[in-house]
Design an enzyme around this catalytic site. Structure first.
Site, PDB file in Angstrom:
ATOM      1  CD  GLU A 161      46.800  41.939  39.297  1.00 40.32           C
ATOM      2  OE1 GLU A 161      45.940  42.247  38.454  1.00 40.32           O
ATOM      3  OE2 GLU A 161      46.557  41.246  40.299  1.00 40.32           O
ATOM      4  CD  GLU A 205      41.427  42.298  42.237  1.00 38.25           C
ATOM      5  OE1 GLU A 205      41.142  41.219  41.716  1.00 38.25           O
ATOM      6  OE2 GLU A 205      41.440  43.364  41.616  1.00 38.25           O
TER       7      GLU A 205
HETATM    8  C1  GAL Z   1      43.085  42.137  38.632  1.00 38.35           C
HETATM    9  C2  GAL Z   1      43.177  40.845  39.406  1.00 38.35           C
HETATM   10  C3  GAL Z   1      43.749  39.730  38.580  1.00 38.35           C
HETATM   11  C4  GAL Z   1      43.088  39.689  37.251  1.00 38.35           C
HETATM   12  C5  GAL Z   1      43.230  40.996  36.563  1.00 38.35           C
HETATM   13  C6  GAL Z   1      42.525  41.062  35.253  1.00 38.35           C
HETATM   14  O1  GAL Z   1      42.184  42.982  39.209  1.00 38.35           O
HETATM   15  O2  GAL Z   1      43.951  41.011  40.537  1.00 38.35           O
HETATM   16  O3  GAL Z   1      43.574  38.546  39.278  1.00 38.35           O
HETATM   17  O4  GAL Z   1      41.730  39.442  37.440  1.00 38.35           O
HETATM   18  O5  GAL Z   1      42.644  41.992  37.336  1.00 38.35           O
HETATM   19  O6  GAL Z   1      42.876  40.071  34.388  1.00 38.35           O
END
Ligand code: GAL
Length: 999
Positions: free
Chosen positions: A504, A425
């Site tokens: 993620e 990010e």
């Molecule tokens: C994503 C980010 C993570 C964490 C997650 C939400 O966008 O890459 O670091 O913030 O969201 O918990």
């Protein structure tokens, strides 16, 4: 000499370093001498950066200073004496004014003495290595300034040869909490300043091995080493040995160092992490490495290791601990990784920075596919439309390249590292592209990942976070014309030619996520999809105490932060104290590497069970397959299935044992794959995979039992052992027992409170408004009742209620009918909503209150799904059986109290007091065969919803039983999609039928 003039311009200098910093190299295990400078240092904290530098002088009176341990974070030391931790997700906790930081800049000065060992006089050079300092530090030795560096989770080595001398030396370090580098370290985690990783003094011998890189490939059963040795001409000859393979290469000059075949080897994989010890020696130094032979490659849209497709069943791993913060503890890390293995985790993304270097040794050894991520995130620029984002500003280019160089060089020897990730990010821009180009030039053997390269301009794999099931499916499907997010059609087409992974997904905040199984099903159907990494492995709670002294795990806002992001840092499958949440069991079940399919051939069930091995390369010879039969949860037979080893990717059919089918009970067959022998991460018998088959025979229709009538006892009505007051149950079996009361509310989960998500997929969610907000708006948490009727027939008691909320014109009609059937009291509840309820509902249930009585209810036994909580979109870990638990164990202590504890598909439930049954409840299926679930808790949903931390829950000795005809799913909307429509609960008419009797 240190100056006292405060030239602090370096704090706003994007340049990553100053002074005698050495080029990055591998973090090697060597026999060259080293001296750990971990331990107590003298410490002083100042509120600003502009403090005199006189402390760095060799002679300085630090007698009045405190002692602080190195490694540690100062905000986690001294009970608040050195400031407090700050949690933000995206927000910068200082003005967005790059590259500047405020004058209020906590600055920690560290001093210590060390003795340079006598025998070090033979060292050619002396280096001082820092494995992690947050965020910018300067170094002096004996009053001489050596240099400074940033890149908190990266290793920095300084040449201090000229400054050290035999005998006593003084080292001084100044650490600033904020500097230009802070803009590059905006990861979603605590801001934790300090010298938090090891400090080590290294003696570098003349003629030593400066660096070595052994690229160990595997092809056609043979290993190949491509060596790179960094050493001066005086270091030669250099000898490489792999004793186990009988390999010895002696290189007399750098030109000799060329690739060579080592003959037949066993490959390294996350499943079979075969390592070979290798030594690289000169006359002066021996370096020991562990080579794992494996070849990483992208072929078309497949990501392959040793020619076979890899599916990531991964987690995002942060370094976090309730007391230590990011300070590494090897024993804890090893246990944590072993736990991952026990829960079928096969991959780690080191979100969002390189972990302690030893972590990679453990990953090599225990076996994980690792996506090694650089220490980089500039997410806070999102708030200003990415204006001024360092990722596209040439002034920051050097810092970006420095970070990725340190990342790759330090960990390049690890076989577990199969992908390099540029960071997280940080928007997009030329500096990221430059990082990627550097990695490509340096390491052709591993692809580059960066999720923010949406259009695939400079990376090798397509990566997304939190794409919904539908979108993920479209990514896997060629025929789909669905545009990809942030991509033109042409860019989308390019991305579809690449392997895809979810860096993620499945945001595990609080109770949830749901739908893990839906994502996993896609991986099966679309080979371009290579799985992903759950966000995230563990909660980041910080151990602290409430005003009343109760210990708890603090989150954002608990430490007086000016800006913070609340409990968004509590989003792991593991609670802060290492306790796995039900989501981890769900994950384990969903990704289990063995799939059982019952029947399926012409013979139906008699076709046995098809056992598919879904692993990357290991066969099933490490597993035994056990079976057992239970009648209504009571074991009646068991044995082992005979099965030859099934190769990875293969399947074999095993005949099922003869299953004794009960006439008057449910018959369930359970099969399990268990470890045949202990491993480094689990004991023999550890269950790797499970499945159940319902073999129940047809059950005789229950006999119609005569209804018996009322007894009137003084002013109270009694029916069997039940007493009623105004038509409502008030006692059962001599115990206070009040209900039923309609309950539509659940204490909102973090996902219920979430507003993100692909709303188009769930027509029930409203963009930008959480379901929880809608429930509160509609008053589901504050229902009131108007009793319309109480009717006493000869053999039954009937009440009719209209339930509604203040200022609402919608209602629910609740009809309860009590009757006595034989010895059992039967309750039928008909719940009928009026028309016009606009949203999904959290639950449709009825509650009973059991105040503390003579036999206080403190536990439950049940036959149904268990042992852990389950919800409509998270049912895979649950199995049908007989379970028991204390009332406390029935709830999960999520960091922010919320809905927890629902046990699905219950058939029988006994409420117990000190182990004995107080009340027995049989739950009958409705006309569509649906069975209710139950929740037994010390608190009502309304009480739970009011508490921000567990210690805020009122003390209670009462028990609250809720029997739910239905519950809403969990989803992942705290960061991701809402509940999938199939599992979303819409207002609808439901029937509950319970039979109660005294225990
Ligand atoms: C994503 C980010 C993570 C964490 C997650 C939400 O966008 O890459 O670091 O913030 O969201 O918990």
């Amino acid at each position: 000499m240190p100056s006292s003039s405060a030239d602090l311009s370096y704090l706003s200098d994007p340049a990553p370093a100053r002074g005698a910093l050495r080029a990055a190299r591998s973090w090697l295990h060597t026999d060259a001498p080293s001296l750990s400078l971990n331990g107590p240092w003298r410490f002083r904290l100042s509120a600003t950066a502009s403090v005199a530098e006189d402390f760095a002088a060799e002679v300085f009176d630090d007698a009045g200073w405190d002692a602080i341990p190195v490694p540690s974070h100062w905000v986690l030391q001294g009970d608040g004496a050195y400031g407090r931790p700050i949690y933000t997700n995206v927000q910068y906790p200082f003005p967005i004014d790059p590259p500047h930081v405020p004058d209020e800049n906590p600055t920690g000065d560290y001093r210590r003495r060390f003795e340079l060992p006598e025998r070090w006089s033979r060292a050619e050079r002396v280096l001082l290595r820092f494995d992690g300092v947050e965020v910018f530090f300067r170094l002096w030795v004996n009053g001489v300034e050596i240099g400074g560096a940033s890149g908190s989770r990266l290793t920095h080595e300084f040449d201090v040869t000229e400054a050290v001398r035999p005998g006593g030396n003084v080292v001084a370090v100044r650490v600033h909490q904020w500097s230009a580098a802070s803009y590059l370290e905006d990861q979603d985690q605590w801001w934790l300043p300090g010298v938090f990783r090891d400090v080590t003094l290294l003696a570098r011998p003349a003629g030593g091995v400066e660096d070595v890189w052994l690229r160990a490939g595997f092809d056609g059963g043979r290993g190949r080493i491509e060596p790179e040795v960094t050493a001066g001409p005086a270091a030669f000859p250099v000898t490489l040995r792999v004793p186990e393979l009988g390999v010895e290469r002696v290189w007399t000059s750098p030109e000799d160092v060329t690739p060579f075949d080592v003959g037949p080897v066993e490959p390294w994989s996350a499943e079979q992490p075969r390592l070979y010890e290798v030594t690289v020696a000169t006359a002066a130094e021996t370096v020991t490495l562990r080579a794992g032979f494996r070849t990483v490659e992208i072929r078309g849209d497949r990501f392959l290791v040793n020619g076979r497709r890899v599916v990531f069943h991964g987690v995002n791993r942060h370094e976090t601990h309730p007391e230590r913060g990011r300070v590494f503890d090897e024993e804890h890390a090893r246990e944590d990784l072993a736990r991952m293995k026990r829960f079928n985790v096969n991959a780690i993304r080191t979100s969002h920075y390189p972990p302690h270097p030893r972590l990679l040794d453990l990953a090599d050894e225990l076996g994980f596919w690792v996506v090694l991520e650089c220490d980089l995130e500039t997410h806070g620029f999102d708030a200003v439309g990415w204006a001024g984002n360092p990722s596209d500003d040439p002034r920051w280019r050097e810092a970006y390249l420095d970070r990725v160089t340190r990342t790759v060089e330090r960990d390049k020897n690890h076989p577990s590292v199969v992908i390099w990730s540029l960071g997280n990010e940080a928007g997009t821009g030329a500096n990221l592209a430059a990082m990627s180009a550097w990695v490509h030039a340096r390491d052709t053997g591993r692809p580059v990942h960066y999720e923010g390269d949406h259009a695939g301009e400079y990376t090798d794999v397509y990566s997304r976070m939190y794409s919904s099931v539908l979108e993920t499916e479209q990514i896997g499907t060629d025929g789909s014309r669905a545009p990809l997010l942030h991509c033109t059609p042409a860019q989308g087409a390019r991305q579809r030619t690449r392997p895809f992974l979810l860096c993620e997904y499945a945001h595990a905040m609080g109770n949830g996520p749901g739908a893990l199984d839906q994502y996993e099903a896609l991986v099966d159907r679309h080979p371009r999809l290579h799985g992903g990494f759950v966000w995230e492995w563990r909660d980041h709670g910080i151990a602290t105490t409430a005003p009343d002294g109760s210990p708890y795990f603090g989150y954002g806002g608990d430490f007086g932060e000016v800006v913070h992001d609340g409990n968004f840092v509590m989003d792991g499958m593991l609670l802060s104290d290492d306790v796995p949440t039900p989501s981890l069991y769900e994950f384990k079940a969903v990704v289990q590497p063995v799939r059982f399919t019952f029947g399926g051939d012409a013979d139906g069930d008699n076709g046995g069970v098809l056992i598919a091995n879904l692993r990357h390369s290991a066969d099933t010879s490490d597993l035994r397959f056990l079976w057992r039969v239970e009648h209504d949860g009571t074991p009646v037979a068991s044995g082992e299935l005979a099965l030859p080893a099934v190769a990875a990717g293969g399947a074999a059919r095993a005949p099922l044992p003869p299953v004794p089918v009960a006439r008057d009970a449910e018959t369930w067959l359970t099969v399990e794959a268990v470890l045949a022998a202990g491993t480094a991460w689990a004991q023999e018998g550890h269950v790797v995979a499970t499945a159940q088959l319902d073999r129940s025979g047809p059950r005789p229709a229950p006999a119609v039992r005569p209804r018996t009538g009322w007894r009137s006892d003084g002013g109270t009505l009694t029916l069997g052992s039940a007493e009623f007051d105004g038509g409502t149950l008030s006692a059962l079996a001599g115990q206070p027992f009040a209900g039923p009361r309609l309950e539509l509310f659940r204490a909102p989960t973090d996902n219920d409170e979430g507003v993100s998500g692909a709303v188009e997929e769930s027509d029930a969610s409203v963009a930008g408004v959480s379901n929880a907000a809608l429930w509160r708006r509609d008053g589901l948490d504050r229902l009131t009742t108007r009793r319309l009727r109480v009717e006493r027939a000869a053999d039954a008691l009937r009440t009719l209620d209209r339930v509604s909320a203040a200022n609402s014109a919608r209602w629910v009609t609740v009809e309860s009918v009590w009757s006595l059937e034989g010895e059992e009291l039967e309750l039928r509840v008909e719940i009928t909503p009026s028309s016009g309820w606009p949203t999904v509902w959290p639950r449709i249930g009825v509650s009973f209150e059991l105040p503390d009585g003579a036999r206080p209810v403190d536990g439950a036994r049940w036959f149904g799904l268990g042992p852990l909580e389950s919800y409509p979109d998270s049912l895979r870990a649950a199995r049908t059986g007989r379970f028991s638990a204390g009332i406390g164990e029935l709830s999960v202590p999520y960091a922010r109290p919320q809905e927890t504890g629902h046990r699905s598909q219950v058939r029988e439930l006994a409420l117990t007091s000190a182990g004995t049954e107080v009340v027995r409840i049989a739950a009958l299926p409705d006309t569509r065969g649906r069975r209710p679930g139950f929740t037994l808790s010390r608190h009502t949903p309304q009480q739970i919803a009011r508490a921000a931390h567990p210690f805020e829950l009122p003390a209670s000795t009462a028990a609250h039983l809720i029997v739910d005809a239905a519950q809403h799913g969990l989803g992942s909307r705290a960061c991701g999609p809402d509940v999938w429509p199939e599992f979303a609960l819409r207002p609808e008419a439901r029937t509950l039928r319970l039979r109660m009797s005294a225990g």
